[in-house]
Design a protein around this motif. Structure first.
Motif, short mmCIF file in Angstrom:
data_model
loop_
_atom_site.label_atom_id
_atom_site.label_comp_id
_atom_site.label_asym_id
_atom_site.label_seq_id
_atom_site.Cartn_x
_atom_site.Cartn_y
_atom_site.Cartn_z
N LEU A 226 0.86 -1.19 0.00
CA LEU A 226 0.00 0.00 0.00
C LEU A 226 0.89 1.24 0.00
N VAL A 227 0.65 2.14 -0.95
CA VAL A 227 1.35 3.43 -0.99
C VAL A 227 0.30 4.51 -0.78
N THR A 228 0.47 5.35 0.24
CA THR A 228 -0.52 6.40 0.48
C THR A 228 0.14 7.59 1.18
N VAL A 229 -0.66 8.62 1.44
CA VAL A 229 -0.08 9.83 2.05
C VAL A 229 -0.62 10.06 3.45
N ASP A 230 0.21 10.64 4.27
CA ASP A 230 -0.06 11.08 5.63
C ASP A 230 0.07 9.92 6.64
N ALA A 231 0.91 10.16 7.64
CA ALA A 231 1.13 9.15 8.69
C ALA A 231 -0.17 8.84 9.42
N GLY A 232 -1.08 9.83 9.49
CA GLY A 232 -2.37 9.59 10.13
C GLY A 232 -3.18 8.56 9.37
N ARG A 233 -3.08 8.57 8.05
CA ARG A 233 -3.82 7.60 7.25
C ARG A 233 -3.13 6.23 7.30
N LEU A 234 -1.82 6.21 7.33
CA LEU A 234 -1.11 4.93 7.47
C LEU A 234 -1.46 4.30 8.82
N TRP A 235 -1.63 5.15 9.82
CA TRP A 235 -2.07 4.66 11.14
C TRP A 235 -3.45 4.02 11.05
N ARG A 236 -4.35 4.65 10.28
CA ARG A 236 -5.68 4.06 10.09
C ARG A 236 -5.56 2.68 9.46
N ALA A 237 -4.71 2.57 8.45
CA ALA A 237 -4.50 1.27 7.78
C ALA A 237 -3.98 0.23 8.78
N GLU A 238 -3.08 0.72 9.63
CA GLU A 238 -2.49 -0.15 10.68
C GLU A 238 -3.59 -0.62 11.64
N GLN A 239 -4.44 0.33 12.07
CA GLN A 239 -5.52 0.00 13.01
C GLN A 239 -6.54 -0.96 12.40
N MET A 240 -6.70 -0.88 11.08
CA MET A 240 -7.63 -1.78 10.39
C MET A 240 -7.01 -3.16 10.18
N GLY A 241 -5.77 -3.34 10.63
CA GLY A 241 -5.09 -4.63 10.50
C GLY A 241 -4.61 -4.93 9.09
N LEU A 242 -4.44 -3.88 8.30
CA LEU A 242 -4.12 -4.09 6.88
C LEU A 242 -2.62 -4.24 6.61
N LEU A 243 -1.78 -3.85 7.58
CA LEU A 243 -0.34 -3.82 7.31
C LEU A 243 0.42 -4.83 8.17
N ALA A 244 1.46 -5.40 7.57
CA ALA A 244 2.29 -6.40 8.26
C ALA A 244 3.51 -5.73 8.87
N ASN A 245 3.99 -6.28 9.99
CA ASN A 245 5.31 -5.86 10.49
C ASN A 245 6.35 -6.29 9.46
N SER A 246 7.37 -5.48 9.30
CA SER A 246 8.46 -5.92 8.43
C SER A 246 9.76 -5.41 9.02
N SER A 247 10.84 -6.05 8.63
CA SER A 247 12.12 -5.53 9.09
C SER A 247 13.11 -5.57 7.94
N SER A 248 13.90 -4.52 7.88
CA SER A 248 14.88 -4.40 6.80
C SER A 248 15.99 -3.50 7.31
N SER A 249 17.19 -4.02 7.36
CA SER A 249 18.31 -3.18 7.82
C SER A 249 18.56 -2.06 6.81
N VAL A 250 18.27 -2.32 5.54
CA VAL A 250 18.45 -1.28 4.50
C VAL A 250 17.51 -0.10 4.79
N LEU A 251 16.24 -0.42 5.03
CA LEU A 251 15.26 0.66 5.29
C LEU A 251 15.56 1.35 6.61
N ASN A 252 15.92 0.57 7.62
CA ASN A 252 16.21 1.18 8.93
C ASN A 252 17.42 2.11 8.86
N GLN A 253 18.34 1.76 7.99
CA GLN A 253 19.54 2.58 7.87
C GLN A 253 19.27 3.82 7.03
N ARG A 254 18.47 3.68 5.97
CA ARG A 254 18.29 4.81 5.06
C ARG A 254 17.22 5.80 5.53
#
Ligand SMILES: [Fe+2]
Length: 348
Positions: A87-115
């Protein structure tokens, strides 16, 4: 719901060449044949982003574009059997809504964490910011001297009576701003601020951020609270009418001597029901590569999030600024309180 589908398979050779041959995909992630991206972005530069991923990895990108909240509803209704991987969208508030709706998975990436800076991504990797926008004050160059401007808090000063333009408080950009103010000032002072700000409104809130900017140019008010890229669109417009509007206006970054200008993100995360999570993370890593960052941010005149990526030359003219160090993931948690506060303050 207006949806458009596109496939990116063969384009983007020049872009891929610009990336260099160093970022080839790991074999484990390459098992996926296609990734399905649901996006509320619709910029031409995005084509280069997606097709260059295909060029590098052999993984096709199936793009489905729609409006922000409609995409969330679609993901929800499709549930576990849906095709979306990202999912690509705008505003952290909306990403939070997606998170609350259970739509997003936890992920981990040292590349993303570093960049990606820590304040612009979710602590458990449910989403990451890929470009950044500032909520700025656009002012009339004829009627306001920028030396009179300082902070968001100061916009509540009676000296700005009938001068302030801003869209409705229910819009996610304002909800997130008020949510950030709650964290910075506390709920009580934020409510007082809202109430005094409303008294300074030039008119009852209507229209989008661009309408607020145009109302400053036409003299309906002197200051507009808006996202930085809306002014940039007018500045870069080929339409002489837009250019005439842009010439009348300046952009001011509030709170430079205090907690920093409020920023928000365009972001993306791996969809919970994705059956291609490893490849989806690789796609997100691709968005954080320096060449992709340039396309992603310039598509909407935003700021890249990765350090060292050159700013768009027109955006660069407005200078650098100190941003709030707050993690943008807190906006969503404060959003219900923010809406109530704005409502009690009479901010329509
Ligand atoms: Fe916007």
């Amino acid at each position: 719901m207006k949806i458009s589908r596109r496939h990116f398979v063969t384009q983007g050779a020049a872009f891929t060449a610009a990336l260099g041959a160093t970022q080839l995909l790991q074999p484990a992630a390459a098992q996926a044949k296609t990734l399905t991206v649901y996006s509320s972005r619709h910029y031409n530069t995005d084509n280069a982003l997606y097709s260059s991923f295909t060029q590098q990895t052999g993984i096709k990108v199936n793009l489905l574009e729609g409006k922000d909240d409609e995409l969330l509803e679609r993901l929800k209704s499709e549930g576990a059997r849906g095709p979306a991987d990202i999912l690509v969208t705008v505003d952290a508030g909306r990403l939070w809504r997606a998170e609350q709706m259970g739509l997003l998975a936890n992920s981990s990436s040292s590349v993303l964490n570093q960049r990606i800076p820590g304040n612009l991504r979710h602590p458990q990797g449910k989403w990451y910011g890929f470009s950044k926008r500032a909520r700025v004050i656009v002012y009339s160059r004829d009627r306001v001297n920028p030396s009179q401007l300082s902070t968001y808090e100061d916009l509540a000063n009676a000296r700005w009576k009938d001068k302030i333009l801003v869209r409705t408080s229910t819009n996610i950009y304002n909800v997130s701003l008020i949510a950030a103010m709650i964290k910075q000032l506390g709920a009580g002072p934020t409510e007082k601020w809202c109430a005094a700000l409303v008294k300074n409104f030039a008119r009852s809130p209507s229209g989008n951020d661009t309408d607020q900017i145009k109302a400053v140019a036409s003299g309906e008010g002197d200051l507009a609270i808006c996202n930085s890229y809306y002014l940039l669109r007018l500045v870069k417009s080929k339409d002489p009418k837009d250019q005439a509007i842009a010439r009348k206006l300046g952009m001011f970054f509030p709170n430079q001597k205090t907690w920093g200008t409020h920023v928000n993100i365009s972001g993306a995360g791996v969809v919970n029901s994705s059956r291609n999570k490893a490849a989806a993370v690789k796609f997100l890593e691709h968005l954080s590569s320096p060449a992709a960052q340039k396309f992603f941010s310039e598509g909407n005149n935003e700021y890249p999030v990765v350090k060292g990526v050159a700013l768009d030359p027109v955006l660069k003219r407005y200078g650098s600024f100190k941003e709030a160090s707050l993690n943008v993931s807190i906006y969503g948690g404060n959003s219900a309180q923010a809406i109530k506060i704005a409502d009690r303050a009479g901010w329509k």
